[in-house]
Every structure is written in structure tokens, then in C-alpha cells.
Design an enzyme around this catalytic site. Structure first.
Site, PDB file in Angstrom:
ATOM      1  N   GLU A   1     -47.649  -5.044  20.992  1.00 36.71           N
ATOM      2  CA  GLU A   1     -48.524  -4.485  19.971  1.00 36.71           C
ATOM      3  C   GLU A   1     -49.226  -5.595  19.204  1.00 36.71           C
ATOM      4  OE1 GLU A   1     -46.485  -3.108  16.145  1.00 36.71           O
ATOM      5  OE2 GLU A   1     -45.014  -2.562  17.675  1.00 36.71           O
TER       6      GLU A   1
ATOM      7  N   SER B   1     -43.640   3.321  16.468  1.00 35.14           N
ATOM      8  CA  SER B   1     -44.277   4.021  15.353  1.00 35.14           C
ATOM      9  C   SER B   1     -45.620   4.583  15.757  1.00 35.14           C
ATOM     10  CB  SER B   1     -44.452   3.058  14.180  1.00 35.14           C
ATOM     11  OG  SER B   1     -43.208   2.667  13.656  1.00 35.14           O
TER      12      SER B   1
ATOM     13  N   SER C   1     -41.142   5.431   7.621  1.00 33.81           N
ATOM     14  CA  SER C   1     -40.965   5.043   9.014  1.00 33.81           C
ATOM     15  C   SER C   1     -39.505   5.169   9.440  1.00 33.81           C
ATOM     16  CB  SER C   1     -41.447   3.609   9.218  1.00 33.81           C
ATOM     17  OG  SER C   1     -41.479   3.289  10.593  1.00 33.81           O
TER      18      SER C   1
ATOM     19  N   LYS D   1     -28.322   3.433  11.269  1.00 33.38           N
ATOM     20  CA  LYS D   1     -28.613   4.681  10.573  1.00 33.38           C
ATOM     21  C   LYS D   1     -28.777   5.829  11.566  1.00 33.38           C
ATOM     22  CE  LYS D   1     -30.796   2.438   6.605  1.00 33.38           C
ATOM     23  NZ  LYS D   1     -32.043   2.236   5.820  1.00 33.38           N
TER      24      LYS D   1
ATOM     25  N   HIS E   1     -33.710   0.509  19.351  1.00 29.07           N
ATOM     26  CA  HIS E   1     -34.792  -0.342  18.877  1.00 29.07           C
ATOM     27  C   HIS E   1     -34.383  -0.897  17.515  1.00 29.07           C
ATOM     28  CE1 HIS E   1     -38.557  -1.806  17.466  1.00 29.07           C
ATOM     29  NE2 HIS E   1     -38.747  -0.825  16.602  1.00 29.07           N
TER      30      HIS E   1
ATOM     31  N   THR F   1     -38.589  -8.553   7.622  1.00 27.39           N
ATOM     32  CA  THR F   1     -38.465  -7.941   8.950  1.00 27.39           C
ATOM     33  C   THR F   1     -39.520  -8.491   9.909  1.00 27.39           C
ATOM     34  OG1 THR F   1     -39.819  -6.030   8.307  1.00 27.39           O
ATOM     35  CG2 THR F   1     -37.430  -5.832   8.048  1.00 27.39           C
TER      36      THR F   1
ATOM     37  N   CYS G   1     -43.951  -0.273  19.173  1.00 28.77           N
ATOM     38  CA  CYS G   1     -42.763  -0.876  19.768  1.00 28.77           C
ATOM     39  C   CYS G   1     -42.281  -0.164  21.026  1.00 28.77           C
ATOM     40  CB  CYS G   1     -41.639  -0.928  18.729  1.00 28.77           C
ATOM     41  SG  CYS G   1     -42.060  -1.896  17.270  1.00 28.77           S
TER      42      CYS G   1
END
Length: 389
Positions: free
Chosen positions: A79, A308, A201, A242, A233, A152, A111
């Protein structure tokens, strides 16, 4: 026909910034970065490294002359491509001296691009027995200095050789994929820094995992207990956790503990490198395979890919006999250990020294040349690549 990943290569730039140093420079509690986000170090690419040089270096790790001639499909998933029209895979083909009688393309969907390339490679080999494919995930994550996304960032590439009768893992025949127009993250064509709505996101990432995981279970009847490990990912290492936690209640306490332990093994490389966009899932997979000592042939691994914008896919792969002999754990750890740490001011200087988003000639700093291949500069709007002597 069994098709899957026969070889895995990895490259990351020769520089990094320590996130404790960065936190202190930004007036942030270091625990927010190292515990809350789950990152320790962040790769810092000099301007002489881009998705082409990193991708070529990752593939160069394992390619033999015979492999180069057998490749009939070259896919770059990225990307952060270098051209709005021309595929970066063509430069990679040239640098690696790959078979010219091949298809060379670039795939973009945030991604998810490398996963799309992996699935394209599997489908291609299914209809072209005896052919092989090279799939490269290569990216530079940039959000800007002193921004919410600075922690990040990262840079690196993972290369995968896809073949019949693979020597690492066989791809499953069933997957679940879901797409929806979502504005959680994007990068307009006029900038090299992404725009992200972080909390939103994360919510979409988890939602897409829950959707694809539930659909995969509906298609196959499989449960969490059927998997030896789950990989994700990893834009930052707490993100995948999470998602995993939403599925853990399906398993008993022993299985939950085992999956969490393997998840920790899967994030070790990402903690040292940061976000590499299309390659983040596969860096996590590589970390799991090279850090774990209990996985064995026949074990099935779940993989969740997310791009995304948004596309999500849950698919699986099964380890094959002798897979450990094809890995390069010591080499990869040595690569990470040999990097040069930058002070925060030096990191900021390297970050600002970039190929311009303009029709200007540019010369990269030879003092920061590293890796097998480098971008020496731009002349008359044409990138100049060379083997790094």
C-alpha cells in the site's frame, strides 16, 4: 493438488528507534508504548530503502537459480507503492533476474494486498500445474512525526514462494472473506503519510474478524480447539490480541492458555520491527514458526488478514513434514540484533530525508546504504536501483 508456502524470506532496514526513547522524547509514559500498544522497537528506513529494495532483499534470502527460472507469477502486495501506474514487481523482477516469461503485477487494498496475492498465486498454480509464484509483501508505514500514529510506524518485507507440494505449509481449500466500504484508514495520492481513525479502525478490524471467523465455522464446522495457533494482521501487537479474545470463550482454559502462549510467540518479530502493513500477518506467522518449539507437521494454523477500507479474510494452513528445516530463525534474529539504534534526533532526520513527492532529482545518502539492493536516487523522474556492493 497440495499448494502452499514453500519458502519464507524476511527483510527489515538496518536502523531502528527504541520506543522507550521515543516515548520519553514525546513526553509519554513508556508503558503506553511497550505495554499498551505492545511495541519495543521500530524499524526506520533510510531513503535508499523502499518497497522494491526491501521486497527484493526478502526474496533474495532463499531464491536459487533454478527457483528464479521456474517462477511464472510475481506479485507485489503493497500500500506504499512507488508509482501510481507501474508495478513495483517489475523492478523486483529485474533486480533478482527472474524469469521474464512471467506475469508481474502489483496488488493494492491496504494491508490485505499480499493475502490477495497469495490467493491469486494458489488459484494460478491450481490451473497451471508445475508453475511457481513469488508473492512479496513490502511496505513502509508512515504517519508523521509527533502524531498519534507515530508509534505504529515501521518498515519491512516478507517474501513467499508458492508451489505445489510445499515444504513449509499447505494452504486450506476453504476461506471466508468479506468486503465493505469503510473509511477507517486511507492515504490520498498526494501524500506518503496515512490518515487513520484509530479507535474506529480497531472496531472494524474486530468486527471483520468476528464476521469471517463465524462464516468460516459455518462453512466447515470447525471450532477454536481444532487449531494449533491463530495468527493475525499486526499493525501493533495488541490489535490481534483484541480480536483473539473475542473467540477465546469458545475453548476451555487449557486451550485458551495454549493459544495465548503461541500468540505471544507470533508477535516477537513485530515488537522489534513495527507495522509493515501487508507483511504484518506474515511476519507474525514467521515469528510463530521460528520462536515456537512444539508445533508439528499436521498442525493447522488460522490466519486473519485485514486491510482497512476494508477487506477481511480468515483462512488456514497446515504444517508439513520437515517444515523446520526450511526456516532461518538464527539468521533472522541475527539480522534484528545487528541493526543500528538511532537516537530520536537521528531518527527524525532520517524520517525527513525522503524521496520527494515532486518531479525533482534526488540523491540518497550512500552512508546509509544497506541490504542487498538500494535506491541510489531519482533522475528525470526515474528511480535508480542498484545492487549494494
Amino acid at each position: 493438488m497440495t499448494i502452499g508456502i514453500d519458502q519464507l524470506g524476511f527483510y527489515t532496514p538496518n536502523y531502528y528507534v527504541d520506543l522507550v526513547d521515543l516515548a520519553q522524547a514525546r513526553g509519554v509514559d513508556p508503558d503506553k508504548f511497550t505495554i499498551g500498544i505492545g511495541q519495543d522497537k521500530q524499524a526506520v528506513p533510510p531513503s535508499s530503502q523502499d518497497v522494491v529494495t526491501m521486497g527484493a532483499s526478502a526474496a533474495n534470502e532463499f531464491l536459487t537459480p533454478d527457483m528464479k527460472q521456474d517462477i511464472a507469477l510475481i506479485v507485489l502486495g503493497t500500500e506504499t507503492g512507488i508509482d501510481a501506474s507501474k508495478a513495483g514487481s517489475l523492478y523486483i523482477q529485474q533486480l533478482l533476474q527472474l524469469n521474464p516469461w512471467s506475469r508481474a503485477v502489483e496488488i493494492k487494498e491496504a494491508c490485505y494486498g499480499a493475502t490477495a496475492g497469495l490467493m491469486l498465486a494458489k488459484d494460478y498454480i491450481t490451473t497451471h500445474p508445475g508453475k511457481t509464484a513469488l508473492v512479496i509483501a513490502s511496505d513502509i508505514a508512515r504517519y508523521g512525526l509527533e502524531t498519534g500514529g507515530e508509534v505504529t510506524q515501521g518498515a519491512g518485507a516478507v517474501a513467499m514462494l508458492v508451489t505445489e507440494n510445499p515444504r513449509i505449509m499447505a494452504l486450506g481449500d476453504v476461506s471466508s472473506y468479506y468486503s465493505e466500504q469503510v473509511m477507517d484508514f486511507w492515504r490520498p495520492v498526494y501524500t506518503d503519510e496515512a490518515i487513520a481513525l484509530g479507535k474506529y479502525s480497531t472496531e472494524q478490524y474486530i468486527r471483520f474478524f468476528e464476521l469471517t471467523w463465524a462464516d468460516y465455522q459455518k462453512q466447515t464446522g470447525k471450532q477454536l480447539a481444532d487449531f494449533a495457533a491463530m495468527t493475525f494482521h499486526l499493525p501493533y501487537t495488541k490489535m490481534g490480541l483484541k480480536a483473539l479474545r473475542t473467540a477465546l470463550p469458545e475453548a476451555d482454559a487449557v486451550k485458551q492458555a495454549d493459544l495465548l502462549a503461541k500468540y505471544e510467540e507470533s508477535i516477537q518479530y513485530s515488537r522489534q520491527v513495527g507495522n509493515i502493513y501487508t507483511g504484518s500477518l506474515y511476519l507474525g506467522l514467521l515469528s510463530l514458526l521460528e520462536k515456537n518449539t512444539t508445533l508439528q507437521a499436521g498442525d493447522e494454523i488460522g490466519l486473519f488478514s485485514y486491510g482497512s477500507g476494508a477487506v477481511g479474510e480468515f483462512f488456514t494452513a497446515t504444517l508439513v513434514d520437515g517444515f523446520r528445516s526450511q526456516l532461518h530463525a538464527e539468521q533472522h534474529q541475527a539480522t534484528l540484533d545487528a541493526r543500528t539504534q538511532l537516537s530520536v534526533p537521528d531518527y527524525e532526520a532520517v524520517f525527513k530525508d525522503k524521496v520527494p513527492y515532486a518531479a525533482d532529482n534526488y540523491q540518497a545518502d550512500p552512508a546509509r546504504f544497506a541490504g542487498d539492493f538500494v535506491l541510489s536516487g531519482v533522475t528525470d523522474q526515474q528511480r535508480q536501483y542498484q545492487v549494494n556492493e
